[in-house]
Design a protein around this motif. Structure first.
Motif, PDB file in Angstrom:
ATOM      1  N   GLU A   4      15.114  -0.370   8.450  1.00 11.48           N
ATOM      2  CA  GLU A   4      14.007   0.179   7.647  1.00 11.48           C
ATOM      3  C   GLU A   4      13.727  -0.811   6.548  1.00 11.48           C
ATOM      4  O   GLU A   4      14.612  -1.084   5.719  1.00 11.48           O
ATOM      5  N   ILE A   5      12.516  -1.348   6.556  1.00 13.54           N
ATOM      6  CA  ILE A   5      12.183  -2.367   5.561  1.00 13.54           C
ATOM      7  C   ILE A   5      10.950  -1.922   4.788  1.00 13.54           C
ATOM      8  O   ILE A   5       9.922  -1.574   5.384  1.00 13.54           O
ATOM      9  N   MET A   6      11.070  -1.926   3.461  1.00 12.18           N
ATOM     10  CA  MET A   6       9.922  -1.593   2.617  1.00 12.18           C
ATOM     11  C   MET A   6       9.750  -2.724   1.608  1.00 12.18           C
ATOM     12  O   MET A   6      10.733  -3.288   1.119  1.00 12.18           O
ATOM     13  N   LEU A   7       8.513  -3.036   1.293  1.00 14.19           N
ATOM     14  CA  LEU A   7       8.234  -4.060   0.294  1.00 14.19           C
ATOM     15  C   LEU A   7       7.384  -3.450  -0.806  1.00 14.19           C
ATOM     16  O   LEU A   7       6.270  -2.968  -0.544  1.00 14.19           O
ATOM     17  N   LEU A   8       7.903  -3.457  -2.033  1.00 17.37           N
ATOM     18  CA  LEU A   8       7.108  -3.041  -3.194  1.00 17.37           C
ATOM     19  C   LEU A   8       6.367  -4.289  -3.650  1.00 17.37           C
ATOM     20  O   LEU A   8       6.998  -5.314  -3.947  1.00 17.37           O
ATOM     21  N   ASP A   9       5.060  -4.195  -3.705  1.00 14.11           N
ATOM     22  CA  ASP A   9       4.250  -5.417  -3.797  1.00 14.11           C
ATOM     23  C   ASP A   9       3.043  -5.200  -4.699  1.00 14.11           C
ATOM     24  O   ASP A   9       2.803  -4.097  -5.208  1.00 14.11           O
ATOM     25  N   TRP A  10       2.297  -6.253  -4.935  1.00 12.33           N
ATOM     26  CA  TRP A  10       1.027  -6.208  -5.672  1.00 12.33           C
ATOM     27  C   TRP A  10       0.173  -7.294  -5.039  1.00 12.33           C
ATOM     28  O   TRP A  10       0.623  -8.434  -4.912  1.00 12.33           O
ATOM     29  N   TRP A  11      -1.055  -6.946  -4.659  1.00 13.39           N
ATOM     30  CA  TRP A  11      -1.853  -7.781  -3.758  1.00 13.39           C
ATOM     31  C   TRP A  11      -2.012  -9.235  -4.210  1.00 13.39           C
ATOM     32  O   TRP A  11      -2.040 -10.148  -3.386  1.00 13.39           O
ATOM     33  N   SER A  12      -2.135  -9.473  -5.533  1.00  7.82           N
ATOM     34  CA  SER A  12      -2.431 -10.843  -5.974  1.00  7.82           C
ATOM     35  C   SER A  12      -1.192 -11.630  -6.381  1.00  7.82           C
ATOM     36  O   SER A  12      -1.295 -12.753  -6.867  1.00  7.82           O
ATOM     37  N   SER A  13       0.000 -11.028  -6.188  1.00  7.74           N
ATOM     38  CA  SER A  13       1.219 -11.707  -6.637  1.00  7.74           C
ATOM     39  C   SER A  13       1.651 -12.796  -5.665  1.00  7.74           C
ATOM     40  O   SER A  13       1.947 -12.523  -4.497  1.00  7.74           O
ATOM     41  N   MET A  14       1.731 -14.038  -6.204  1.00 10.85           N
ATOM     42  CA  MET A  14       2.186 -15.152  -5.358  1.00 10.85           C
ATOM     43  C   MET A  14       3.623 -14.911  -4.904  1.00 10.85           C
ATOM     44  O   MET A  14       4.067 -15.438  -3.886  1.00 10.85           O
ATOM     45  N   PHE A  15       4.358 -14.151  -5.713  1.00 10.86           N
ATOM     46  CA  PHE A  15       5.773 -13.908  -5.400  1.00 10.86           C
ATOM     47  C   PHE A  15       5.897 -12.897  -4.271  1.00 10.86           C
ATOM     48  O   PHE A  15       6.703 -13.054  -3.360  1.00 10.86           O
TER      49      PHE A  15
END
Lengths: 219, 220
Positions: A4-15
Protein backbone atom coordinates in the motif's frame (compact mmCIF):
# COMPACT_ATOMS: atom_id res chain seq x y z
CA UNK A 1 0.26 -9.06 0.28
CA UNK A 2 0.14 -6.08 -2.08
CA UNK A 3 2.07 -2.98 -1.08
CA UNK A 4 0.00 0.00 0.00
CA UNK A 5 1.66 3.17 -1.16
CA UNK A 6 0.37 6.68 -0.56
CA UNK A 7 2.07 9.95 -1.46
CA UNK A 8 1.19 13.19 0.33
CA UNK A 9 1.99 15.75 -2.31
CA UNK A 10 1.43 19.26 -3.69
CA UNK A 11 1.13 19.70 -7.46
CA UNK A 12 3.85 22.34 -7.96
CA UNK A 13 6.44 20.89 -5.57
CA UNK A 14 9.68 19.92 -7.30
CA UNK A 15 10.32 17.65 -4.32
CA UNK A 16 7.00 15.83 -4.70
CA UNK A 17 7.65 15.45 -8.43
CA UNK A 18 10.88 13.57 -7.68
CA UNK A 19 8.94 10.93 -5.78
CA UNK A 20 6.31 10.69 -8.53
CA UNK A 21 9.05 10.05 -11.09
CA UNK A 22 10.68 7.35 -8.95
CA UNK A 23 7.36 5.57 -8.36
CA UNK A 24 6.55 5.54 -12.09
CA UNK A 25 10.10 4.41 -12.97
CA UNK A 26 9.56 1.40 -10.70
CA UNK A 27 6.11 0.72 -12.16
CA UNK A 28 4.39 1.19 -8.80
CA UNK A 29 0.71 1.91 -8.19
CA UNK A 30 0.04 4.45 -5.49
CA UNK A 31 -2.60 6.75 -4.08
CA UNK A 32 -1.77 10.42 -4.41
CA UNK A 33 -3.20 12.83 -1.89
CA UNK A 34 -3.00 16.56 -2.60
CA UNK A 35 -2.34 18.55 0.56
CA UNK A 36 -3.64 22.04 1.21
CA UNK A 37 -0.42 23.66 2.46
CA UNK A 38 -2.38 26.44 4.18
CA UNK A 39 -4.43 23.87 6.05
CA UNK A 40 -2.30 20.78 6.56
CA UNK A 41 -4.17 17.53 7.13
CA UNK A 42 -3.98 15.62 10.42
CA UNK A 43 -2.42 12.78 8.43
CA UNK A 44 0.47 14.97 7.24
CA UNK A 45 1.04 16.35 10.73
CA UNK A 46 1.04 12.80 12.11
CA UNK A 47 3.32 11.38 9.41
CA UNK A 48 5.82 14.25 9.36
CA UNK A 49 5.66 15.87 12.79
CA UNK A 50 9.25 17.15 12.58
CA UNK A 51 8.99 19.21 9.37
CA UNK A 52 5.22 19.09 8.57
CA UNK A 53 6.16 19.18 4.89
CA UNK A 54 5.40 17.26 1.73
CA UNK A 55 6.33 14.97 0.11
CA UNK A 56 5.71 12.11 2.51
CA UNK A 57 5.63 8.55 1.23
CA UNK A 58 3.55 6.20 3.34
CA UNK A 59 4.47 2.58 2.62
CA UNK A 60 2.27 0.01 4.35
CA UNK A 61 1.44 2.61 6.97
CA UNK A 62 5.05 3.69 7.65
CA UNK A 63 6.11 7.24 6.67
CA UNK A 64 9.31 8.25 4.91
CA UNK A 65 10.08 11.98 4.58
CA UNK A 66 12.52 14.18 2.63
CA UNK A 67 12.54 13.60 -1.13
CA UNK A 68 16.16 12.39 -1.58
CA UNK A 69 15.63 9.91 1.28
CA UNK A 70 12.29 8.77 -0.18
CA UNK A 71 13.81 8.26 -3.65
CA UNK A 72 16.69 6.21 -2.20
CA UNK A 73 14.22 4.18 -0.16
CA UNK A 74 12.14 3.44 -3.26
CA UNK A 75 15.32 2.50 -5.12
CA UNK A 76 16.41 0.11 -2.37
CA UNK A 77 13.05 -1.59 -1.78
CA UNK A 78 12.20 -2.05 -5.47
CA UNK A 79 15.76 -2.69 -6.52
CA UNK A 80 15.12 -5.02 -9.43
CA UNK A 81 13.64 -2.45 -11.78
CA UNK A 82 15.17 0.75 -13.20
CA UNK A 83 17.93 1.28 -10.63
CA UNK A 84 18.37 5.01 -9.97
CA UNK A 85 21.61 4.90 -7.97
CA UNK A 86 24.71 3.28 -9.48
CA UNK A 87 26.18 0.10 -7.98
CA UNK A 88 29.69 1.46 -7.44
CA UNK A 89 30.19 3.15 -4.01
CA UNK A 90 32.23 6.03 -5.45
CA UNK A 91 29.64 6.76 -8.16
CA UNK A 92 26.91 6.56 -5.53
CA UNK A 93 28.77 9.09 -3.39
CA UNK A 94 29.10 11.40 -6.41
CA UNK A 95 25.39 11.08 -7.18
CA UNK A 96 24.51 11.90 -3.56
CA UNK A 97 26.92 14.85 -3.60
CA UNK A 98 25.29 16.41 -6.68
CA UNK A 99 21.76 15.77 -5.39
CA UNK A 100 22.78 17.52 -2.15
CA UNK A 101 24.28 20.42 -4.15
CA UNK A 102 21.04 20.80 -6.10
CA UNK A 103 19.03 20.77 -2.85
CA UNK A 104 21.19 23.42 -1.25
CA UNK A 105 21.32 25.81 -4.18
CA UNK A 106 18.61 25.65 -6.82
CA UNK A 107 15.45 25.93 -4.72
CA UNK A 108 16.60 28.95 -2.68
CA UNK A 109 18.10 30.79 -5.64
CA UNK A 110 15.12 30.13 -7.90
CA UNK A 111 12.81 31.21 -5.10
CA UNK A 112 14.66 34.51 -4.68
CA UNK A 113 14.24 35.26 -8.37
CA UNK A 114 10.44 35.29 -8.14
CA UNK A 115 10.06 36.63 -4.61
CA UNK A 116 12.64 39.42 -4.52
CA UNK A 117 13.26 42.64 -6.40
CA UNK A 118 16.14 44.72 -7.70
CA UNK A 119 19.67 43.84 -6.58
CA UNK A 120 18.59 40.78 -4.57
CA UNK A 121 16.94 39.30 -7.61
CA UNK A 122 19.90 40.10 -9.87
CA UNK A 123 22.34 38.52 -7.43
CA UNK A 124 20.18 35.37 -7.21
CA UNK A 125 19.96 35.21 -11.01
CA UNK A 126 23.73 35.43 -11.36
CA UNK A 127 24.33 32.77 -8.75
CA UNK A 128 21.66 30.47 -10.20
CA UNK A 129 23.29 30.64 -13.63
CA UNK A 130 26.70 29.87 -12.09
CA UNK A 131 25.23 26.79 -10.38
CA UNK A 132 23.45 25.63 -13.53
CA UNK A 133 26.69 26.03 -15.49
CA UNK A 134 28.50 23.92 -12.90
CA UNK A 135 25.80 21.27 -13.23
CA UNK A 136 26.01 21.47 -17.03
CA UNK A 137 29.75 20.87 -16.67
CA UNK A 138 29.08 17.80 -14.52
CA UNK A 139 26.68 16.48 -17.19
CA UNK A 140 29.38 16.89 -19.85
CA UNK A 141 28.73 14.87 -22.97
CA UNK A 142 26.71 12.18 -21.18
CA UNK A 143 23.04 11.73 -22.15
CA UNK A 144 22.09 11.77 -18.46
CA UNK A 145 23.82 12.65 -15.19
CA UNK A 146 23.54 8.91 -14.50
CA UNK A 147 25.54 8.16 -17.67
CA UNK A 148 23.73 6.07 -20.25
CA UNK A 149 20.79 5.69 -17.90
CA UNK A 150 18.49 8.16 -16.18
CA UNK A 151 19.46 8.23 -12.51
CA UNK A 152 19.29 9.83 -9.08
CA UNK A 153 20.81 13.19 -10.04
CA UNK A 154 18.57 13.40 -13.12
CA UNK A 155 15.52 12.83 -10.89
CA UNK A 156 16.77 15.46 -8.44
CA UNK A 157 17.30 18.22 -11.02
CA UNK A 158 14.76 17.64 -13.79
CA UNK A 159 11.86 18.57 -11.54
CA UNK A 160 13.14 22.16 -11.44
CA UNK A 161 12.88 22.38 -15.24
CA UNK A 162 9.13 23.04 -15.15
CA UNK A 163 9.92 26.09 -12.97
CA UNK A 164 12.52 27.50 -15.39
CA UNK A 165 9.99 29.45 -17.47
CA UNK A 166 8.64 31.14 -14.31
CA UNK A 167 12.20 32.03 -13.18
CA UNK A 168 13.09 33.33 -16.66
CA UNK A 169 9.95 35.49 -16.89
CA UNK A 170 10.41 37.02 -13.46
CA UNK A 171 14.12 37.54 -13.94
CA UNK A 172 14.03 38.45 -17.61
CA UNK A 173 16.71 36.03 -18.75
CA UNK A 174 17.15 32.83 -20.72
CA UNK A 175 18.59 29.69 -19.19
CA UNK A 176 18.91 28.09 -22.63
CA UNK A 177 21.09 30.96 -23.88
CA UNK A 178 23.74 30.18 -21.27
CA UNK A 179 23.14 26.46 -20.68
CA UNK A 180 21.99 24.94 -23.97
CA UNK A 181 23.22 21.45 -23.10
CA UNK A 182 21.27 21.49 -19.86
CA UNK A 183 18.07 22.46 -21.66
CA UNK A 184 18.73 19.73 -24.25
CA UNK A 185 19.06 17.32 -21.32
CA UNK A 186 15.69 18.47 -19.86
CA UNK A 187 14.04 17.79 -23.24
CA UNK A 188 15.66 14.36 -23.37
CA UNK A 189 14.32 13.58 -19.88
CA UNK A 190 10.83 14.79 -20.82
CA UNK A 191 10.73 12.09 -23.49
CA UNK A 192 10.53 9.58 -20.65
CA UNK A 193 6.94 8.95 -19.60
CA UNK A 194 7.94 8.90 -15.90
CA UNK A 195 9.08 12.52 -16.24
CA UNK A 196 6.41 13.87 -18.60
CA UNK A 197 3.62 12.37 -16.49
CA UNK A 198 5.07 13.77 -13.25
CA UNK A 199 5.86 17.37 -14.20
CA UNK A 200 3.14 19.99 -14.59
CA UNK A 201 3.01 22.33 -17.58
CA UNK A 202 5.55 25.16 -17.12
CA UNK A 203 2.83 27.65 -18.12
CA UNK A 204 0.69 26.47 -15.23
CA UNK A 205 3.64 27.01 -12.84
CA UNK A 206 4.21 30.45 -14.36
CA UNK A 207 0.55 31.43 -13.87
CA UNK A 208 0.69 30.17 -10.29
CA UNK A 209 3.79 32.30 -9.62
CA UNK A 210 2.11 35.35 -11.19
CA UNK A 211 -0.89 34.84 -8.88
CA UNK A 212 1.35 34.53 -5.82
CA UNK A 213 3.34 37.64 -6.76
CA UNK A 214 0.08 39.62 -7.06
CA UNK A 215 -1.11 38.24 -3.75
CA UNK A 216 2.11 39.24 -1.96
CA UNK A 217 2.52 42.53 -3.83
CA UNK A 218 5.82 41.63 -5.51
CA UNK A 219 6.55 43.53 -8.72
CA UNK B 1 49.67 -1.16 -4.89
CA UNK B 2 46.52 0.70 -3.86
CA UNK B 3 46.89 4.38 -3.12
CA UNK B 4 46.67 5.16 0.59
CA UNK B 5 43.39 6.52 1.96
CA UNK B 6 43.75 10.17 2.92
CA UNK B 7 41.44 12.27 5.06
CA UNK B 8 41.66 16.03 4.73
CA UNK B 9 40.34 17.37 7.99
CA UNK B 10 40.78 19.85 10.80
CA UNK B 11 41.18 19.01 14.47
CA UNK B 12 38.26 21.17 15.67
CA UNK B 13 35.88 20.10 12.93
CA UNK B 14 33.38 17.60 14.29
CA UNK B 15 32.52 16.80 10.66
CA UNK B 16 36.11 15.57 10.22
CA UNK B 17 35.89 13.62 13.48
CA UNK B 18 32.84 11.76 12.18
CA UNK B 19 34.97 10.36 9.39
CA UNK B 20 37.89 9.45 11.64
CA UNK B 21 35.57 7.49 13.92
CA UNK B 22 34.05 5.57 11.01
CA UNK B 23 37.43 4.74 9.45
CA UNK B 24 38.85 3.52 12.77
CA UNK B 25 35.71 1.44 13.45
CA UNK B 26 36.20 -0.20 10.06
CA UNK B 27 39.90 -0.82 10.67
CA UNK B 28 40.89 1.28 7.63
CA UNK B 29 44.45 2.64 7.58
CA UNK B 30 44.50 6.27 6.58
CA UNK B 31 46.64 9.37 6.57
CA UNK B 32 45.14 12.40 8.29
CA UNK B 33 46.07 15.68 6.66
CA UNK B 34 45.45 18.63 8.97
CA UNK B 35 44.22 21.60 6.97
CA UNK B 36 44.85 25.22 7.82
CA UNK B 37 41.40 26.60 6.99
CA UNK B 38 42.86 30.09 6.45
CA UNK B 39 45.32 28.70 3.94
CA UNK B 40 43.88 25.62 2.27
CA UNK B 41 46.28 23.43 0.35
CA UNK B 42 45.93 23.20 -3.44
CA UNK B 43 45.19 19.47 -3.23
CA UNK B 44 42.17 20.07 -0.97
CA UNK B 45 40.89 22.81 -3.28
CA UNK B 46 41.25 20.45 -6.21
CA UNK B 47 39.52 17.59 -4.38
CA UNK B 48 36.59 19.71 -3.24
CA UNK B 49 36.51 22.45 -5.85
CA UNK B 50 32.77 23.03 -5.29
CA UNK B 51 32.64 23.71 -1.54
CA UNK B 52 36.37 23.99 -0.70
CA UNK B 53 35.68 22.49 2.72
CA UNK B 54 36.83 19.69 4.98
CA UNK B 55 36.37 16.82 5.43
CA UNK B 56 37.32 15.24 2.14
CA UNK B 57 38.13 11.56 1.93
CA UNK B 58 40.49 10.58 -0.84
CA UNK B 59 40.54 6.91 -1.83
CA UNK B 60 41.88 7.15 -5.35
CA UNK B 61 39.17 9.74 -5.97
CA UNK B 62 37.81 12.45 -3.66
CA UNK B 63 34.53 12.27 -1.75
CA UNK B 64 33.12 15.31 0.06
CA UNK B 65 30.33 16.03 2.61
CA UNK B 66 30.62 14.07 5.85
CA UNK B 67 27.23 12.32 5.77
CA UNK B 68 27.89 11.20 2.19
CA UNK B 69 31.41 10.06 3.11
CA UNK B 70 30.00 7.94 5.96
CA UNK B 71 27.78 6.01 3.52
CA UNK B 72 30.68 5.62 1.10
CA UNK B 73 32.83 4.17 3.90
CA UNK B 74 30.06 1.74 4.88
CA UNK B 75 29.63 0.56 1.29
CA UNK B 76 33.34 0.31 0.49
CA UNK B 77 34.35 -1.51 3.70
CA UNK B 78 31.26 -3.58 4.52
CA UNK B 79 32.60 -5.33 7.67
CA UNK B 80 31.25 -3.84 10.94
CA UNK B 81 28.32 -2.14 9.21
CA UNK B 82 27.34 1.28 10.56
CA UNK B 83 24.09 1.70 8.63
CA UNK B 84 21.14 -0.60 9.25
CA UNK B 85 20.45 -3.27 6.64
CA UNK B 86 16.70 -2.81 6.44
CA UNK B 87 15.72 -0.10 3.90
CA UNK B 88 13.17 1.52 6.25
CA UNK B 89 15.64 1.70 9.12
CA UNK B 90 18.24 3.13 6.72
CA UNK B 91 15.76 5.78 5.61
CA UNK B 92 15.12 6.70 9.26
CA UNK B 93 18.86 6.92 10.02
CA UNK B 94 19.41 9.16 6.99
CA UNK B 95 16.42 11.33 7.98
CA UNK B 96 17.74 11.96 11.48
CA UNK B 97 21.31 12.57 10.32
CA UNK B 98 20.02 15.17 7.86
CA UNK B 99 17.82 16.62 10.61
CA UNK B 100 20.87 17.13 12.85
CA UNK B 101 22.84 18.93 10.15
CA UNK B 102 20.06 20.93 8.51
CA UNK B 103 17.73 21.76 11.37
CA UNK B 104 18.97 20.94 14.88
CA UNK B 105 22.32 22.72 14.68
CA UNK B 106 20.75 25.87 13.22
CA UNK B 107 17.86 26.16 15.69
CA UNK B 108 20.34 25.50 18.49
CA UNK B 109 22.68 28.21 17.20
CA UNK B 110 19.67 30.57 17.20
CA UNK B 111 19.01 29.64 20.81
CA UNK B 112 22.64 30.22 21.82
CA UNK B 113 23.07 33.44 19.88
CA UNK B 114 19.70 35.21 20.10
CA UNK B 115 19.31 38.56 21.81
CA UNK B 116 17.77 38.38 25.26
CA UNK B 117 14.30 39.39 24.14
CA UNK B 118 14.15 36.59 21.52
CA UNK B 119 16.05 33.96 23.43
CA UNK B 120 13.13 32.38 25.31
CA UNK B 121 11.30 31.47 22.14
CA UNK B 122 14.50 30.29 20.41
CA UNK B 123 15.38 28.04 23.36
CA UNK B 124 11.87 26.58 23.33
CA UNK B 125 12.20 25.72 19.64
CA UNK B 126 15.66 24.17 20.06
CA UNK B 127 14.44 22.05 22.97
CA UNK B 128 11.47 20.87 20.90
CA UNK B 129 13.86 19.64 18.20
CA UNK B 130 16.24 18.06 20.72
CA UNK B 131 13.27 16.22 22.23
CA UNK B 132 12.35 14.86 18.78
CA UNK B 133 15.87 13.44 18.46
CA UNK B 134 15.83 12.07 22.01
CA UNK B 135 12.56 10.26 21.26
CA UNK B 136 14.31 8.47 18.43
CA UNK B 137 16.59 6.73 20.94
CA UNK B 138 13.57 4.99 22.51
CA UNK B 139 14.79 2.01 24.56
CA UNK B 140 18.09 1.64 22.73
CA UNK B 141 21.55 2.11 24.15
CA UNK B 142 22.71 3.85 20.99
CA UNK B 143 20.88 5.17 17.93
CA UNK B 144 22.46 2.22 16.10
CA UNK B 145 21.03 -0.28 18.63
CA UNK B 146 23.53 -2.15 20.83
CA UNK B 147 26.54 -0.55 19.18
CA UNK B 148 27.53 2.83 17.77
CA UNK B 149 26.23 3.33 14.24
CA UNK B 150 25.92 5.95 11.51
CA UNK B 151 23.42 8.10 13.39
CA UNK B 152 25.47 8.04 16.61
CA UNK B 153 28.49 9.18 14.61
CA UNK B 154 26.41 11.92 12.97
CA UNK B 155 25.15 12.95 16.41
CA UNK B 156 28.70 13.71 17.59
CA UNK B 157 27.48 17.29 17.26
CA UNK B 158 25.12 16.69 20.20
CA UNK B 159 27.83 14.90 22.19
CA UNK B 160 30.45 17.60 21.77
CA UNK B 161 29.26 20.88 20.27
CA UNK B 162 26.44 21.50 22.74
CA UNK B 163 28.79 21.21 25.71
CA UNK B 164 31.28 23.59 24.09
CA UNK B 165 28.61 26.13 23.18
CA UNK B 166 27.23 26.02 26.71
CA UNK B 167 30.64 27.13 28.04
CA UNK B 168 31.17 29.79 25.41
CA UNK B 169 27.67 31.27 25.25
CA UNK B 170 26.61 30.57 28.88
CA UNK B 171 23.32 29.03 27.78
CA UNK B 172 22.43 25.43 28.60
CA UNK B 173 20.13 23.53 26.26
CA UNK B 174 20.90 19.89 26.93
CA UNK B 175 19.92 19.85 30.61
CA UNK B 176 19.79 16.67 32.70
CA UNK B 177 16.31 17.65 33.82
CA UNK B 178 14.83 17.95 30.33
CA UNK B 179 16.91 15.39 28.46
CA UNK B 180 17.93 12.54 30.78
CA UNK B 181 17.95 9.95 28.00
CA UNK B 182 19.98 12.05 25.58
CA UNK B 183 22.44 12.95 28.33
CA UNK B 184 22.83 9.26 29.12
CA UNK B 185 23.54 8.59 25.46
CA UNK B 186 26.18 11.35 25.43
CA UNK B 187 27.95 9.73 28.41
CA UNK B 188 27.94 6.28 26.81
CA UNK B 189 28.99 7.63 23.40
CA UNK B 190 31.95 9.69 24.60
CA UNK B 191 33.05 6.78 26.75
CA UNK B 192 33.47 4.46 23.75
CA UNK B 193 37.22 3.93 23.24
CA UNK B 194 37.25 4.96 19.56
CA UNK B 195 35.16 8.07 20.22
CA UNK B 196 37.34 9.01 23.21
CA UNK B 197 40.39 8.73 20.97
CA UNK B 198 38.86 10.95 18.27
CA UNK B 199 36.97 13.58 20.24
CA UNK B 200 38.88 16.86 20.51
CA UNK B 201 39.72 18.06 24.01
CA UNK B 202 36.79 20.10 25.35
CA UNK B 203 38.91 22.92 26.77
CA UNK B 204 40.78 23.24 23.48
CA UNK B 205 37.46 23.34 21.60
CA UNK B 206 36.06 25.97 23.98
CA UNK B 207 39.14 28.16 23.47
CA UNK B 208 39.03 27.66 19.71
CA UNK B 209 35.31 28.52 19.59
CA UNK B 210 35.83 31.64 21.72
CA UNK B 211 38.43 32.86 19.23
CA UNK B 212 36.22 31.96 16.26
CA UNK B 213 33.29 33.87 17.72
CA UNK B 214 35.29 36.76 19.24
CA UNK B 215 33.79 39.43 17.00
CA UNK B 216 30.28 38.13 17.63
CA UNK B 217 30.87 37.91 21.39
CA UNK B 218 32.39 41.40 21.48
CA UNK B 219 29.33 42.88 19.81
CA UNK B 220 26.91 41.60 22.48
Amino acid sequence: MADEIMLLDWWSSMFGMRVRIALVEKGLKYESREEDLNNKSPLLLEMNPVHTKIPVLIHNGKPICESPIIVQYIDEVWKDKSPLLPADPYQRARARFWADYIDNKIFQLGGKIWTRKGEDREAAKKELMECLKILEGELGEKPYFGGENFGFVDVSLVTFSCWFYAYESCGNFSIEAECPKLIAWTKRCLQKSSVSSSLPDPLKIHDFVVQLRKKFGIE
Amino acid sequence: MAEEVKLFGMWASLYSRRIEIALIMKGVQFEFIEEDLQNKCPLLLQCNSIHKKVPVLHNGMPIAESIIILEYIDETWPDNPILPRDPYDRAMARFWARFIDEKLIWVSWDAYSSKEEDQGKAIEEACKQLKALENELKEKEFFGGDTVGYLDIAAIMVASWFGVMQEVMKVELLTEENFPILRQWVEKFVDCPIVKECLPHKEKMVEFTRVLLKDFLASR
